[in-house]
Every structure is written in structure tokens, then in C-alpha cells.
Design an enzyme around this catalytic site. Structure first.
Site, mmCIF file in Angstrom:
data_model
loop_
_atom_site.group_PDB
_atom_site.id
_atom_site.type_symbol
_atom_site.label_atom_id
_atom_site.label_comp_id
_atom_site.label_asym_id
_atom_site.label_seq_id
_atom_site.Cartn_x
_atom_site.Cartn_y
_atom_site.Cartn_z
ATOM 1 N N SER A 1 0.828 -1.202 0.000
ATOM 2 C CA SER A 1 0.000 0.000 0.000
ATOM 3 C C SER A 1 0.864 1.255 0.000
ATOM 4 O O SER A 1 1.977 1.266 0.552
ATOM 5 C CB SER A 1 -0.863 -0.032 1.267
ATOM 6 N N TYR B 1 -1.931 -1.478 11.082
ATOM 7 C CA TYR B 1 -2.243 -1.943 9.719
ATOM 8 C C TYR B 1 -1.106 -1.567 8.769
ATOM 9 O O TYR B 1 -0.581 -2.400 8.033
ATOM 10 C CB TYR B 1 -3.567 -1.325 9.234
ATOM 11 N N LYS C 1 1.929 -3.839 6.553
ATOM 12 C CA LYS C 1 2.285 -3.745 5.128
ATOM 13 C C LYS C 1 3.808 -3.617 4.994
ATOM 14 O O LYS C 1 4.428 -4.269 4.153
ATOM 15 C CB LYS C 1 1.588 -2.547 4.463
HETATM 16 C C1 WQD Z 1 -9.586 9.304 1.255
HETATM 17 C C2 WQD Z 1 -9.790 10.778 1.534
HETATM 18 C C3 WQD Z 1 -10.153 11.331 3.852
HETATM 19 C C4 WQD Z 1 -14.013 9.329 4.278
HETATM 20 C C5 WQD Z 1 -6.965 4.273 3.299
HETATM 21 C C6 WQD Z 1 -5.859 3.490 3.925
HETATM 22 C C7 WQD Z 1 -4.975 2.929 2.852
HETATM 23 C C8 WQD Z 1 -5.774 2.070 1.929
HETATM 24 C C9 WQD Z 1 -6.929 2.827 1.369
HETATM 25 C C10 WQD Z 1 -6.800 -0.081 2.315
HETATM 26 C C11 WQD Z 1 -9.064 11.260 2.779
HETATM 27 C C12 WQD Z 1 -11.374 11.658 3.010
HETATM 28 C C13 WQD Z 1 -12.834 9.816 3.767
HETATM 29 C C14 WQD Z 1 -15.054 10.245 4.626
HETATM 30 C C15 WQD Z 1 -13.640 12.065 3.905
HETATM 31 N N1 WQD Z 1 -6.166 0.925 2.674
HETATM 32 N N2 WQD Z 1 -12.639 11.165 3.588
HETATM 33 N N3 WQD Z 1 -14.808 11.590 4.414
HETATM 34 O O1 WQD Z 1 -7.248 7.215 4.091
HETATM 35 O O2 WQD Z 1 -6.402 7.711 1.761
HETATM 36 O O3 WQD Z 1 -6.438 5.390 2.593
HETATM 37 O O4 WQD Z 1 -7.684 3.440 2.412
HETATM 38 O O5 WQD Z 1 -7.185 -1.034 2.661
HETATM 39 O O6 WQD Z 1 -3.972 2.207 3.420
HETATM 40 O O7 WQD Z 1 -5.125 4.320 4.774
HETATM 41 O O8 WQD Z 1 -8.562 6.466 2.035
HETATM 42 O O9 WQD Z 1 -10.922 6.515 1.350
HETATM 43 O O10 WQD Z 1 -10.390 6.553 3.819
HETATM 44 O O11 WQD Z 1 -9.887 8.564 2.431
HETATM 45 O O12 WQD Z 1 -13.474 13.291 3.746
HETATM 46 O O13 WQD Z 1 -16.138 9.888 5.117
HETATM 47 O O14 WQD Z 1 -11.171 10.995 1.798
HETATM 48 O O15 WQD Z 1 -9.932 12.299 4.823
HETATM 49 O O16 WQD Z 1 -8.600 12.552 2.522
HETATM 50 P P1 WQD Z 1 -7.116 6.808 2.701
HETATM 51 P P2 WQD Z 1 -10.008 6.955 2.438
#
Ligand code: WQD
Length: 356
Positions: free
Chosen positions: A127, A152, A156
Site C-alpha cells: 500500500s 495496519y 504492510k
Molecule cells: C480518502 C480521503 C479522507 C471518508 C486508506 C488506507 C490505505 C488504503 C486505502 C486499504 C481522505 C477523506 C474519507 C469520509 C472524507 N487501505 N474522507 N470523508 O485514508 O487515503 O487510505 O484506504 O485497505 O492504506 O489508509 O482512504 O478513502 O479513507 O480517504 O473526507 O467519510 O477521503 O480524509 O482525505 P485513505 P479513504
């Protein structure tokens, strides 16, 4: 004879899309999953898409070393793609032992079986989280890894290291390091570092199935649009980015799945330049949360109820990939636009709603 690929965690979101693409490319696939975080919806969808009703499926836990060995004895596996792992960042902070135990033990069992059963290559699903908050953007595979901010993320990094060290020892079977060891053939390894996988298969027969309240952005968007959630909270609009919201590299799930086919082909066709290789799997295109929300509304013709909320702990400001290495060495390139991907995500959510 077609080469056989084992997909651990193959009934899940990424695993099911990878199974479809591997089969389309002519590989035989064995799907194994303990079904702890999914049901049979996606596996049934895979059967429909591929038109194959007899895809080998084994319900098993990869933490069970005997079960893993039995699987490798039953099938001659040429390559294994390892997805079977827990993946919720917040949960890993609350339950670190559970995460380390599950994610490390299952991977160690896979590597051990690959080694003892001989000549099996290992592809690990890593990741972009390993880069933490990068000093320079976009990140290349040479960008330094940062200390993980969650168990987590740490699993990785640790699994990447386990693969690197194992390949170093076992890739040249018979050398002085492992002479006499119980190893029946060399293993090679590839780690793919995914950015943010989103979307669904264009058939709308497979997609993401989050349990409970989604942590990730796109399932939260589609569930809000369909009325399952009242309002999307955009976490933070005071980041030092063009519109104040975080930037990510959202990669279409089918594009991501295809990257696995290219990587498996590179391994099985003996094209690897190093015994252990790492590739970023991203588009190279930064997209902010607000841009993604606007694109979703526009392409699907729906209005999304959203509000700005405080920053979410642990979020990095911005990260996107330099995918040049994967483009050049794997011959793979992300093809679908964010709009196409968001249309597919919406079609999948509607498909799910129709089934309820
Ligand atoms: C993306 C953006 C949030 C939800 C994570 C893991 C990574 C991988 C993928 C997988 C961010 C914003 C989110 C919401 C929001 N793991 N957001 N409101 O955090 O980049 O990555 O998922 O298994 O390892 O860390 O992805 O989709 O959670 O967030 O504003 O309700 O969306 O702050 O900027 P992230 P995400």
C-alpha cells in the site's frame, strides 16, 4: 498447460476483480478465502462475468499452516497473490495484536508453503501507506518509507520486508545461504503498492461491500447518494492544497486488477530484473476530496449531501504516485478516467440496492 495462480482473499473487493482479469488472460485460478470480511456475492459475480461455474474455491484460513500446506499439495501453484488480511486502519489501532497475528502469520504461512512446495512466486498487496506523509510528490518506489502510523500500515511494511528477505534467501536455491534447507525451488517476489482503489466492475456484478459504516471515501459517497447515510463529512478543508481538502491518487479497481496480470506475467515469463521488485500502482493524477465529490455529482447527475468536518486523525495531506516504473517495466498503465470509475461505483451501489 495454463499456469495456475492462487488468489488468497480472492472473494474480497480487490481479489474478485483480480480473479476476473487473471482468467481473462488465460490463467487458471484457485480462489481461497475464510469469508471473514465478505460473503459470496462477489464470488458469484465472478462466475457470472467469466461464465465459469467451476472456479476452484477453498474456504480456509491462511493462519492455519496445515490448511495452507494442504492447499499447496492439492494444487500445483505457480504464483500466489496474497490479499488475505485485515485492512481497517482504525480497527488496527484498537486491536494491534489481532492485526499483527493475522496479517503476519497468514503471510508467513504463504511464503513457507511457496518455498517448501517449490518454485512458486509471491505477489504481495502492499500500500501507498508505506510512504506516510511524503516529503516530495509524486512518490517513486525509491521515495523513503516513513514510520507507519498504524499497526495496519506497519503490517504492510513488515510483510514487504519479510518478502524481500525471504526472496534474498530462497531465490537462488542451493546457494550457501540455504544449502540443505527445506526448499524445493526458488521463489521470487513482487510488492505492488496500491494508491486508493475505487470503483467497481463495469458489469456492476462485483464491487466493494463494506461492513457497517464505511471508512473509505467512495463507499461513503455512494451510500449517501442512495440514502443509506444522511450526510458525507469531508474531513478537513484547511489543508495546504489548492482547495483545502486532501489529495489522493484514486485508481480504478479494474485498472488495478490488470496491473496484477502484468506483474504475474513478468514473474512467470522470467522477465524480472531483480528477484524482488516493487511497483507503484497509481495513476499519477492527484484528485482532491472536493474534486471527487463534484465529479461524482456531475457524472451521475445526483446531488450529494455533504458538510465540512474537522480533520480525521492520521490522514496525510496529499499523496500521489509516479507510476513510471510500472508503465515502463510492467507495460501497464491506468486507463479509466475518474468519471468512468465513479459511474461504475454508482452503478454497483444501485445494483446492491436493487437486491435488498
Ligand atoms: C480518502 C480521503 C479522507 C471518508 C486508506 C488506507 C490505505 C488504503 C486505502 C486499504 C481522505 C477523506 C474519507 C469520509 C472524507 N487501505 N474522507 N470523508 O485514508 O487515503 O487510505 O484506504 O485497505 O492504506 O489508509 O482512504 O478513502 O479513507 O480517504 O473526507 O467519510 O477521503 O480524509 O482525505 P485513505 P479513504
Amino acid at each position: 498447460m495454463a499456469k495456475r495462480v492462487l488468489v488468497s482473499g480472492g472473494a474480497g473487493f480487490i481479489g474478485s476483480h483480480v480473479t476476473v482479469e487473471l482468467m481473462a488472460a488465460g490463467y487458471e485460478v484457485v480462489v481461497a478465502d475464510n469469508m471473514s470480511n465478505c460473503d459470496l456475492t462477489c464470488f458469484e459475480g465472478v462466475k457470472k462475468i467469466t461464465g465459469k461455474d467451476d472456479i476452484p474455491f477453498v474456504k480456509m484460513d491462511f493462519c492455519d499452516a496445515d490448511a495452507v500446506n494442504r492447499l499447496f499439495s492439492q494444487y500445483k501453484i505457480d504464483a500466489v497473490i496474497h490479499f488475505a488480511a485485515y485492512k481497517a486502519v482504525g480497527e488496527s489501532v484498537a486491536e494491534p495484536v489481532m492485526y499483527y497475528k493475522n496479517n503476519l502469520e497468514s503471510f508467513l504461512n504463504v511464503i513457507e508453503a511457496a518455498k517448501t512446495h517449490g518454485g512458486c512466486n509471491v505477489l504481495f498487496s502492499s500500500s501507498a501507506t508505506v510512504y506516510g506523509e511524503p516529503d516530495e510528490l509524486p512518490v517513486t518506489e525509491k521515495s523513503p518509507r516513513q514510520p507507519a502510523t498504524s499497526p495496519y500500515g506497519n503490517t504492510k511494511q513488515m510483510c514487504e520486508d519479510i518478502l524481500r528477505d525471504s526472496v534474498k534467501a530462497y531465490a537462488k536455491y542451493g546457494n550457501e545461504v540455504n544449502a540443505g534447507a527445506e526448499c524445493n525451488g526458488p521463489i521470487k517476489g513482487i510488492a505492488l503498492r496500491y494508491f486508493n482503489p475505487i470503483g467497481a466492475h463495469p458489469s456492476a456484478l462485483i464491487g466493494e461491500l463494506p461492513r457497517g459504516v464505511p471508512n473509505n471515501l467512495v463507499p461513503f459517497i455512494t451510500q449517501t447518494a442512495i440514502g443509506k447515510r444522511e450526510c458525507l463529512s469531508i474531513f478537513g478543508n484547511d489543508y495546504p492544497t489548492p482547495d483545502g481538502t486532501c489529495q489522493r491518487d484514486y485508481i480504478d479497481i479494474v485498472d488495478l486488477a490488470k496491473a496484477h496480470v502484468y506483474a504475474v506475467r513478468r514473474m512467470l515469463d522470467g522477465k524480472m530484473e531483480e528477484d524482488y521488485e516493487i511497483f507503484n500502482v497509481g495513476t499519477g493524477r492527484p484528485v482532491s476530496v472536493l474534486e471527487l465529490v463534484n465529479a461524482f455529482e456531475k457524472v451521475n447527475g445526483v446531488k450529494l449531501n455533504y458538510k465540512f468536518a474537522p480533520r480525521r486523525a492520521g490522514d496525510v495531506t496529499a499523496i500521489w504516485a509516479d507510476p513510471t516504473l510500472a508503465n515502463e517495466k510492467l507495460g501497464w498503465k491506468a486507463e479509466r478516467s475518474v468519471e468512468e470509475t465513479l459511474a461504475a461505483a454508482w452503478a454497483w451501489e444501485k445494483h446492491l440496492a436493487g437486491k435488498e
